[in-house]
Design a protein around this motif. Structure first.
Motif, PDB file in Angstrom:
ATOM      1  N   ILE A  60       0.836  -1.201   0.000  1.00 12.38           N
ATOM      2  CA  ILE A  60       0.000   0.000   0.000  1.00 12.38           C
ATOM      3  C   ILE A  60       0.872   1.253   0.000  1.00 12.38           C
ATOM      4  CG2 ILE A  60      -1.543   1.391   1.447  1.00 12.38           C
ATOM      5  CD1 ILE A  60      -3.043  -0.811   0.006  1.00 12.38           C
ATOM      6  N   ARG A  61       1.906   1.263   0.823  1.00 10.54           N
ATOM      7  CA  ARG A  61       2.809   2.408   0.895  1.00 10.54           C
ATOM      8  C   ARG A  61       3.477   2.649  -0.465  1.00 10.54           C
ATOM      9  NH1 ARG A  61       3.518   7.027   3.649  1.00 10.54           N
ATOM     10  NH2 ARG A  61       3.106   7.571   1.475  1.00 10.54           N
ATOM     11  N   GLU A  62       3.886   1.572  -1.123  1.00 10.14           N
ATOM     12  CA  GLU A  62       4.518   1.697  -2.447  1.00 10.14           C
ATOM     13  C   GLU A  62       3.545   2.286  -3.465  1.00 10.14           C
ATOM     14  OE1 GLU A  62       5.673  -2.273  -3.293  1.00 10.14           O
ATOM     15  OE2 GLU A  62       7.329  -2.298  -1.842  1.00 10.14           O
ATOM     16  N   ILE A  63       2.309   1.838  -3.440  1.00 12.81           N
ATOM     17  CA  ILE A  63       1.311   2.327  -4.383  1.00 12.81           C
ATOM     18  C   ILE A  63       1.045   3.816  -4.163  1.00 12.81           C
ATOM     19  CG2 ILE A  63      -1.140   2.171  -5.017  1.00 12.81           C
ATOM     20  CD1 ILE A  63      -0.900  -0.875  -4.409  1.00 12.81           C
ATOM     21  N   CYS A  64       0.885   4.210  -2.916  1.00 17.07           N
ATOM     22  CA  CYS A  64       0.649   5.621  -2.614  1.00 17.07           C
ATOM     23  C   CYS A  64       1.819   6.480  -3.085  1.00 17.07           C
ATOM     24  CB  CYS A  64       0.415   5.803  -1.116  1.00 17.07           C
ATOM     25  SG  CYS A  64      -1.176   5.167  -0.526  1.00 17.07           S
ATOM     26  N   ASP A  65       3.036   6.036  -2.808  1.00 25.01           N
ATOM     27  CA  ASP A  65       4.214   6.804  -3.210  1.00 25.01           C
ATOM     28  C   ASP A  65       4.305   6.926  -4.730  1.00 25.01           C
ATOM     29  OD1 ASP A  65       4.913   7.139  -0.571  1.00 25.01           O
ATOM     30  OD2 ASP A  65       6.411   5.534  -0.556  1.00 25.01           O
ATOM     31  N   ARG A  66       4.010   5.837  -5.431  1.00 28.17           N
ATOM     32  CA  ARG A  66       4.124   5.839  -6.886  1.00 28.17           C
ATOM     33  C   ARG A  66       3.154   6.825  -7.524  1.00 28.17           C
ATOM     34  NH1 ARG A  66       4.672   0.913  -7.425  1.00 28.17           N
ATOM     35  NH2 ARG A  66       2.547   0.162  -7.685  1.00 28.17           N
ATOM     36  N   HIS A  67       2.003   7.034  -6.896  1.00 25.86           N
ATOM     37  CA  HIS A  67       0.981   7.884  -7.498  1.00 25.86           C
ATOM     38  C   HIS A  67       0.852   9.241  -6.796  1.00 25.86           C
ATOM     39  CE1 HIS A  67      -0.419   4.743 -10.222  1.00 25.86           C
ATOM     40  NE2 HIS A  67      -0.280   3.896  -9.216  1.00 25.86           N
ATOM     41  N   GLY A  68       1.769   9.542  -5.870  1.00 26.91           N
ATOM     42  CA  GLY A  68       1.733  10.825  -5.196  1.00 26.91           C
ATOM     43  C   GLY A  68       0.542  11.006  -4.284  1.00 26.91           C
ATOM     44  N   VAL A  69       0.032   9.907  -3.737  1.00 27.14           N
ATOM     45  CA  VAL A  69      -1.159   9.912  -2.883  1.00 27.14           C
ATOM     46  C   VAL A  69      -0.725   9.830  -1.421  1.00 27.14           C
ATOM     47  CG1 VAL A  69      -3.213   8.574  -2.254  1.00 27.14           C
ATOM     48  CG2 VAL A  69      -2.609   8.881  -4.669  1.00 27.14           C
ATOM     49  N   LEU A  70      -1.313  10.648  -0.581  1.00 24.59           N
ATOM     50  CA  LEU A  70      -0.996  10.581   0.847  1.00 24.59           C
ATOM     51  C   LEU A  70      -1.609   9.329   1.466  1.00 24.59           C
ATOM     52  CD1 LEU A  70      -1.522  14.270   2.069  1.00 24.59           C
ATOM     53  CD2 LEU A  70       0.619  13.142   1.414  1.00 24.59           C
ATOM     54  N   LEU A  71      -0.899   8.771   2.448  1.00 26.08           N
ATOM     55  CA  LEU A  71      -1.402   7.632   3.216  1.00 26.08           C
ATOM     56  C   LEU A  71      -1.772   8.118   4.608  1.00 26.08           C
ATOM     57  CD1 LEU A  71      -2.001   4.652   3.723  1.00 26.08           C
ATOM     58  CD2 LEU A  71       0.436   4.326   4.249  1.00 26.08           C
ATOM     59  N   ILE A  72      -3.055   8.034   4.921  1.00 25.97           N
ATOM     60  CA  ILE A  72      -3.561   8.384   6.250  1.00 25.97           C
ATOM     61  C   ILE A  72      -3.934   7.096   6.961  1.00 25.97           C
ATOM     62  CG2 ILE A  72      -5.296   9.666   7.551  1.00 25.97           C
ATOM     63  CD1 ILE A  72      -5.726  11.392   5.022  1.00 25.97           C
ATOM     64  N   LEU A  73      -3.303   6.826   8.083  1.00 20.66           N
ATOM     65  CA  LEU A  73      -3.646   5.644   8.870  1.00 20.66           C
ATOM     66  C   LEU A  73      -4.487   6.055  10.069  1.00 20.66           C
ATOM     67  CD1 LEU A  73      -0.427   3.410   8.864  1.00 20.66           C
ATOM     68  CD2 LEU A  73      -2.489   3.216   7.444  1.00 20.66           C
ATOM     69  N   ASP A  74      -5.608   5.404  10.210  1.00 19.32           N
ATOM     70  CA  ASP A  74      -6.531   5.632  11.318  1.00 19.32           C
ATOM     71  C   ASP A  74      -6.236   4.598  12.398  1.00 19.32           C
ATOM     72  OD1 ASP A  74      -8.676   5.598  13.078  1.00 19.32           O
ATOM     73  OD2 ASP A  74     -10.202   5.816  11.522  1.00 19.32           O
ATOM     74  N   GLU A  75      -5.604   5.067  13.477  1.00 19.67           N
ATOM     75  CA  GLU A  75      -5.347   4.200  14.630  1.00 19.67           C
ATOM     76  C   GLU A  75      -6.104   4.704  15.850  1.00 19.67           C
ATOM     77  OE1 GLU A  75      -1.195   3.279  15.150  1.00 19.67           O
ATOM     78  OE2 GLU A  75      -1.046   2.385  13.143  1.00 19.67           O
ATOM     79  N   VAL A  76      -7.276   5.262  15.599  1.00 20.83           N
ATOM     80  CA  VAL A  76      -8.113   5.757  16.684  1.00 20.83           C
ATOM     81  C   VAL A  76      -8.397   4.647  17.692  1.00 20.83           C
ATOM     82  CG1 VAL A  76     -10.453   6.569  17.231  1.00 20.83           C
ATOM     83  CG2 VAL A  76      -9.140   7.652  15.400  1.00 20.83           C
TER      84      VAL A  76
END
Length: 444
Positions: free
Chosen positions: A229-245
């Motif tokens: 998932i991290r690789e995909i986000c980086d490749r497309h310039g998409v931010l990764l928001i993780l919800d650890e509420v």
């Protein structure tokens, strides 16, 4: 207790008991009944109730400084809390933003992601992607990105548009003969497929619970999923928001649930275990490049609430976080989690109507099924999860049940999230009472 209440309770067809006191694992109501709080409300009370160090911190702060508006002042508890949280935060996270709960924190994360791209001149990035069978809060923005279809349904016409891709839910969606690695790659690929379905430069962020909480019940990712998932986000310039509420702040046996995944998000959302219920609080932990883009652009985050960085809430959370770090409680979660896993497996591992036992740390769920071999769920009209809750309360046990586990309509699970201070004897009692409640619910 009065015969009627003028509170708009969660249900208007029954009045809940009135809690009057609590200590450690136990809550007492005004009729003298005692309940073992095996779910921390909603995985909130990680230190148990009435922890003396936190109670004292709240009392002291109220006497010093109860409130200031962040348009005029900062305050020392907020400054100190930020320092503590960022000292051992995932790599690259440099700043904290304190709100009053998880839904507020998710709303702020969505707006911060949008503003980041505006500051960079990428104004076309307006679209958010999340996962089916996720939950990110009950405010309109959080509900829009969340994948809990039952909670979204009546509000759907007024929600912003967002995409929902495959969850990483091995028990339900891993195919026969498919390895864990293959399944993780396939589940992650649904994100890239969805990004590519949109015009280039239009997706802002992907939002996911590191360990899925209420909607599907303590679902951990398979190994390798989040790295992909991290690789995909980086490749497309998409931010990764993780919800650890729900899953963060030690609940899953590491301070941050993403640590075992070997990745760091661009924005990390925390709440529940941050303040352990002593005061309402949530937070964003934000990557330095996002902060720099805003600092060097407009200079300020275009967002705010009256109770940002509330001094008493921050003082309570600071005391909680010091207890977690200095008291060795996060390591203890791992040890007690193994005990809880073993107890659940012993009690339910061969149960005809328990299809899956899953979780991490002190965050575990059982999924109830009508047929174990086929994984066929119970008829949702039966509301088995609610029956388990009722039977558990009758036995002095509080658990966190949910329906719609599989697709928002069908499926039942029950979650346990006891305090990090729980003992082996208390865990044994919790599982025994849960067993009795499940049998009673099945027989009803």
């Amino acid at each position: 207790m009065q015969d009627r209440s003028r509170i708009l309770h969660r249900t208007l067809r029954a009045r809940p008991p009135v809690a009057v006191s609590a200590s450690g694992l136990w809550i007492e109501d005004d009729q003298g009944n005692r309940y073992a709080d095996a779910c921390g409300g909603a995985a909130v009370s990680c230190l148990g109730h009435a922890h003396p160090a936190v109670v004292e911190a709240v009392r002291d702060q109220v006497g010093r400084l109860e409130y200031v508006h962040t348009g005029f002042f900062s305050n020392q508890p907020a400054e100190d809390l930020a320092d503590v949280l960022l000292t051992d935060a995932p790599a690259g996270l440099t700043h904290a933003y304190f709100v009053s709960g998880g839904s507020e924190a998710v709303e702020a994360a969505l707006k911060l992601a949008r503003q980041y791209f505006v500051e960079r001149g990428e104004t076309g990035r307006t679209h958010f992607i999340a996962r089916r069978q996720s939950y990110h809060g009950n405010t309109l923005g959080a509900l829009a990105v969340g994948g809990n279809m039952a909670r979204r349904a009546i509000y759907a016409p007024i929600l912003m548009q967002a995409s929902h891709v495959d969850p990483c839910f091995a028990y339900r969606f891993q195919e026969p003969g498919e390895t864990e690695e293959e399944y993780g790659l396939r589940a992650a690929q649904s994100l890239e497929d969805e990004i590519l379905r949109h015009p280039p430069g239009t997706v802002a962020a992907f939002l996911a619970e590191t360990v899925v909480g209420a909607t599907a019940g303590s679902v951990p990712p398979v190994a390798g999923y989040f790295k992909r998932i991290r690789e995909i986000c980086d490749r497309h310039g998409v931010l990764l928001i993780l919800d650890e509420v729900m899953s963060g702040m030690g609940r899953c046996g590491s301070l941050h649930a993403c640590t075992p995944e070997g990745i760091a998000p661009d924005i990390l959302v925390v709440a529940k275990g941050l303040g352990a219920g002593f005061q309402p609080i949530g937070a964003l932990l934000v990557a330095g490049n996002i902060i720099a883009a805003i600092r060097d652009g407009s200079g300020s985050f275009q967002h705010g609430h009256t109770y940002l960085s509330h001094p008493v809430a921050c003082a309570a959370a600071l005391a909680v976080q010091r207890e977690l770090r200095e008291g060795g409680l996060v390591a203890r979660v791992g040890a007690m989690g193994e005990v809880l896993s073993d107890l659940l497996t012993e009690r339910f591992g061969n149960h005809a109507h328990v299809g899956d036992i899953r979780g991490r740390g002190l965050f575990w769920s059982i999924e109830l099924v009508e047929d174990r071999a086929s994984k066929r769920p119970f008829d949702p009209a039966r509301k088995l999860h609610a029956r388990v809750k009722e039977a558990a309360m009758a036995r002095g046990l509080l658990v966190y049940p949910m329906g719609g586990t599989i697709d928002g309509t069908v499926g039942d699970h029950v979650t346990l999230a006891p305090p990090f201070t729980v003992t082996e004897e208390e865990l044994a009692m919790i599982v025994a009472r849960l067993g009795e409640a499940v049998e009673a619910a099945l027989a009803s």
